[in-house]
Design an enzyme around this catalytic site. Structure first.
Site, PDB file in Angstrom:
ATOM      1  N   LYS A 136     -19.586  -1.928   8.111  1.00 22.09           N
ATOM      2  CA  LYS A 136     -19.067  -1.609   6.768  1.00 22.09           C
ATOM      3  C   LYS A 136     -19.927  -2.293   5.703  1.00 22.09           C
ATOM      4  O   LYS A 136     -20.170  -1.729   4.627  1.00 22.09           O
ATOM      5  CB  LYS A 136     -17.617  -2.079   6.645  1.00 22.09           C
ATOM      6  CG  LYS A 136     -16.664  -1.458   7.667  1.00 22.09           C
ATOM      7  CD  LYS A 136     -16.458   0.021   7.453  1.00 22.09           C
ATOM      8  CE  LYS A 136     -15.607   0.638   8.539  1.00 22.09           C
ATOM      9  NZ  LYS A 136     -16.375   0.858   9.796  1.00 22.09           N
ATOM     10  N   GLU A 161     -13.349  -7.572  -1.065  1.00 19.38           N
ATOM     11  CA  GLU A 161     -13.537  -6.595  -2.137  1.00 19.38           C
ATOM     12  C   GLU A 161     -12.261  -6.457  -2.964  1.00 19.38           C
ATOM     13  O   GLU A 161     -11.196  -6.934  -2.576  1.00 19.38           O
ATOM     14  CB  GLU A 161     -13.967  -5.232  -1.572  1.00 19.38           C
ATOM     15  CG  GLU A 161     -12.923  -4.513  -0.751  1.00 19.38           C
ATOM     16  CD  GLU A 161     -13.425  -3.178  -0.204  1.00 19.38           C
ATOM     17  OE1 GLU A 161     -14.634  -2.905  -0.182  1.00 19.38           O
ATOM     18  OE2 GLU A 161     -12.564  -2.379   0.217  1.00 19.38           O
ATOM     19  N   HIS A 164      -2.493   2.967   9.543  1.00 17.57           N
ATOM     20  CA  HIS A 164      -3.869   3.488   9.545  1.00 17.57           C
ATOM     21  C   HIS A 164      -4.076   4.628  10.522  1.00 17.57           C
ATOM     22  O   HIS A 164      -5.205   4.972  10.835  1.00 17.57           O
ATOM     23  CB  HIS A 164      -4.867   2.345   9.809  1.00 17.57           C
ATOM     24  CG  HIS A 164      -4.653   1.227   8.845  1.00 17.57           C
ATOM     25  ND1 HIS A 164      -4.892   1.387   7.492  1.00 17.57           N
ATOM     26  CD2 HIS A 164      -4.159  -0.016   9.007  1.00 17.57           C
ATOM     27  CE1 HIS A 164      -4.557   0.259   6.881  1.00 17.57           C
ATOM     28  NE2 HIS A 164      -4.128  -0.604   7.760  1.00 17.57           N
ATOM     29  N   ARG A 191     -18.583  11.327  13.406  1.00 21.38           N
ATOM     30  CA  ARG A 191     -18.013  12.162  14.481  1.00 21.38           C
ATOM     31  C   ARG A 191     -17.310  13.360  13.856  1.00 21.38           C
ATOM     32  O   ARG A 191     -17.061  13.382  12.653  1.00 21.38           O
ATOM     33  CB  ARG A 191     -16.989  11.337  15.266  1.00 21.38           C
ATOM     34  CG  ARG A 191     -15.763  11.011  14.414  1.00 21.38           C
ATOM     35  CD  ARG A 191     -14.682  10.236  15.134  1.00 21.38           C
ATOM     36  NE  ARG A 191     -13.470  10.151  14.309  1.00 21.38           N
ATOM     37  CZ  ARG A 191     -13.228   9.171  13.417  1.00 21.38           C
ATOM     38  NH1 ARG A 191     -14.111   8.199  13.267  1.00 21.38           N
ATOM     39  NH2 ARG A 191     -12.136   9.173  12.688  1.00 21.38           N
TER      40      ARG A 191
HETATM   41  N1  MV4 Z   1     -10.225  -2.309  -1.322  1.00 23.82           N
HETATM   42  C1  MV4 Z   1      -9.241  -1.602  -0.729  1.00 23.82           C
HETATM   43  N2  MV4 Z   1      -8.096  -1.392  -1.424  1.00 23.82           N
HETATM   44  C2  MV4 Z   1      -7.077  -0.707  -0.830  1.00 23.82           C
HETATM   45  C3  MV4 Z   1      -7.216  -0.241   0.466  1.00 23.82           C
HETATM   46  C4  MV4 Z   1      -6.195   0.462   1.145  1.00 23.82           C
HETATM   47  C5  MV4 Z   1      -6.425   0.862   2.432  1.00 23.82           C
HETATM   48  C6  MV4 Z   1      -5.332   1.541   3.106  1.00 23.82           C
HETATM   49  C7  MV4 Z   1      -4.276   0.797   3.534  1.00 23.82           C
HETATM   50  C8  MV4 Z   1      -3.187   1.438   4.161  1.00 23.82           C
HETATM   51  C9  MV4 Z   1      -3.207   2.764   4.375  1.00 23.82           C
HETATM   52  C10 MV4 Z   1      -4.301   3.511   3.952  1.00 23.82           C
HETATM   53  C11 MV4 Z   1      -4.341   4.879   4.143  1.00 23.82           C
HETATM   54  C12 MV4 Z   1      -5.425   5.603   3.732  1.00 23.82           C
HETATM   55  C13 MV4 Z   1      -6.510   4.977   3.118  1.00 23.82           C
HETATM   56  C14 MV4 Z   1      -6.498   3.612   2.898  1.00 23.82           C
HETATM   57  C15 MV4 Z   1      -5.380   2.898   3.307  1.00 23.82           C
HETATM   58  C16 MV4 Z   1      -7.693   0.620   3.053  1.00 23.82           C
HETATM   59  N3  MV4 Z   1      -8.011   1.018   4.304  1.00 23.82           N
HETATM   60  C17 MV4 Z   1      -9.324   0.706   4.890  1.00 23.82           C
HETATM   61  C18 MV4 Z   1      -9.281   1.280   6.289  1.00 23.82           C
HETATM   62  C19 MV4 Z   1      -8.330   2.396   6.071  1.00 23.82           C
HETATM   63  N4  MV4 Z   1      -7.800   2.988   7.268  1.00 23.82           N
HETATM   64  C20 MV4 Z   1      -7.268   1.719   5.259  1.00 23.82           C
HETATM   65  N5  MV4 Z   1      -8.649  -0.037   2.397  1.00 23.82           N
HETATM   66  C21 MV4 Z   1      -8.445  -0.473   1.136  1.00 23.82           C
HETATM   67  N6  MV4 Z   1      -9.422  -1.150   0.520  1.00 23.82           N
HETATM   68 CA    CA Z   2     -13.340   5.199   9.739  1.00 25.50          CA
END
Ligand code: MV4
Ligand code: CA
Length: 451
Positions: free
Chosen positions: A121, A203, A238, A294
């Site tokens: 990442k 971040e 997730h 993928r």
């Molecule tokens: N800086 C920042 N702010 C809010 C976020 C919120 C999430 C997140 C947290 C929980 C569920 C999510 C669903 C779809 C997309 C993102 C999320 C997130 N991630 C990263 C991996 C992905 N599966 C979830 N990264 C984030 N990064």
């Molecule tokens: Ca991914």
């Protein structure tokens, strides 16, 4: 004399619905298929769909679907020309892409170098920042004073993430300075144990972002096209549950910017084949998160709005052909929604539920697509991913598509295991979802499942 100009025989290094999906494209193209299966999958549908099938080992993935040497041995024995990894298992393992190529087979996916770069990442974030793609402000310093200064410069909350991470593993939200050190230590520990790499970064944290991802396709000559976007905000731990295309809040201007950024990402990493660029969207701004190297589960909704067969396209470009469509031939027509049918109990914390399906009847009629690996009498093995089917609906407007999905859900009969069907029905009847107001914490809202 091969029956087609691409490959004579493809080994599908996967199981479940995606193995069947790849075999369907191969069969339509006159390409013979080789299935691999574990002891737990002897009666699985993907084994029946293939022209040849080989037992590769015990049920546990490390003994079968993750066993690179055994899979390559079967490819050799069967005389396969190419290997399709599907998603999950070895699909994003850089070493597998390299081993396939070294063994003389075509890997239907990107190169080892591309997979490796996107597996970090931090590396991918730095590269995309340098290429002018919007990314959230970040620091890779875990020194207390430097991390504190960074957090204060952009304002709390911030989030600590694992660089080798995926699926949200190793993410820790930090609301104030007092939580900073412990969050860094916790994420580093998780990252080391989950990925064998303790590298973390910090971040800016977005409270309720939308997850918008852009489908890209690239050939071996460096040409790249996009196939519009998908919204995947309805997730749980997730794990995506509902995806749709196009994104309900997309405007022509925002789409132009996001698709251009996504194609820049693909060009920057010399991408080849199908790939997805994930963005977080918040109040008019979008930020590059990561690239999935993928074919994804939800490629289905992209196929439904463009009318294209993405596995066919993967095979064509993997065989060295130029992209079969120019950008102006890629159109977005109508709307599509996918509901992932998992053998889980949504009313008992989504506990996985294995067992035998005693009765099965799938929906049908206009605009309905089912990709599944189940049937009446099938026993779901406990050791693998809980997704057993994907129910997709498409129509000309989002409103019609939601109504069609709602109708299809009333027709879907799966008796013998608990599934997420009731959750999907609740969401399709939820006013916020119907209005298109989805975000990544949608399912945290307790009113969702009490419709
Ligand atoms: N800086 C920042 N702010 C809010 C976020 C919120 C999430 C997140 C947290 C929980 C569920 C999510 C669903 C779809 C997309 C993102 C999320 C997130 N991630 C990263 C991996 C992905 N599966 C979830 N990264 C984030 N990064
Ligand atoms: Ca991914």
């Amino acid at each position: 004399m091969s029956k087609n100009e691409y490959f004579d025989k493809v080994l599908v290094a996967n199981r479940g619905e995606i193995a069947i999906r790849v075999m369907r494209a191969c069969r339509e193209m006159g390409i013979e298929t080789v299935a691999v299966y574990s002891e737990a999958d002897a009666n699985a549908l993907h084994v029946k769909y293939a022209d040849e099938a080989f037992l590769i080992g015990a049920a546990h993935p490390t003994k079968s679907y993750l066993n690179m040497d055994r899979i390559l041995e079967v490819a050799e024995m069967a005389g396969a020309d190419a290997i399709h990894p599907g998603y999950g298992f070895l699909a994003e393992k850089a070493a597998f892409s390299a081993a396939v190529k070294k063994a003389g087979f075509t890997f239907i996916g990107p190169s080892e170098a591309t997979i490796k770069m996107m597996g970090s990442k931090l590396d991918s974030k730095q590269a995309m920042h340098d290429a002018g793609v919007p990314v959230l402000p970040w620091t890779q310093s875990t020194d207390h004073d430097e991390a504190k200064a960074f957090a204060e410069s952009i304002g709390y909350p911030v989030i600590v993430k694992a660089s080798a991470g995926g699926g949200g593993i190793g993410m820790t939200i930090v609301n104030n300075e007092a939580e900073l050190d412990e969050a860094i230590a916790k994420s580093s520990r998780t990252a080391a144990s989950a990925f064998g790499d303790s590298t973390v970064f910090i971040e800016k944290y977005l409270a309720k972002p939308r997850h918008i991802e852009v489908q890209v396709f690239a050939d071996s000559k460096g040409d790249v096209i996009h196939m519009y976007e998908r919204e995947c905000s309805i997730q749980r731990r997730h794990q995506k549950l509902i995806e749709e295309a196009p994104c309900p809040i997309m405007t022509d201007e925002l789409r132009e910017r996001m698709t251009q950024s996504a194609m820049t990402v693909a060009k920057t990493c010399n991408y080849e084949n199908a790939g997805t660029v994930e963005f977080l969207y918040d109040s008019g701004n979008y930020y590059f998160m990561e690239m999935n190297t993928r074919l994804q589960v939800e490629h289905t909704v992209t196929e439904l709005i463009t009318g294209l067969d993405m596995v066919r396209m993967q095979i064509q470009v993997a065989a060295g052909e130029p992209l079969p469509y120019a950008q102006d031939q890629i159109t977005c027509r109508g709307h599509a929604i996918e509901c992932r049918v998992n053998a889980e109990d949504p009313m008992n914390n989504f506990q996985a539920d294995a067992g035998k399906i005693s009765r099965y009847r799938s929906p049908g009629g206009p605009g309905i697509r089912i990709d599944s690996c189940i049937h009446a009498g099938y026993s779901i093995p406990p050791l693998y991913d809980s997704m057993i089917a994907k129910l997709c609906a498409r129509a000309m407007t989002r409103e019609e598509t939601v109504a069609r999905m709602r109708r299809a859900l009333t027709e879907y009969v799966i008796i013998g295991v608990k599934t997420t069907l009731p959750l999907h029905y609740a969401v399709m009847n939820n006013p916020e979802f119907i209005a298109g107001n989805t975000h990544t914490h949608f399912l945290q809202d307790p009113t969702i499942t009490q419709s």
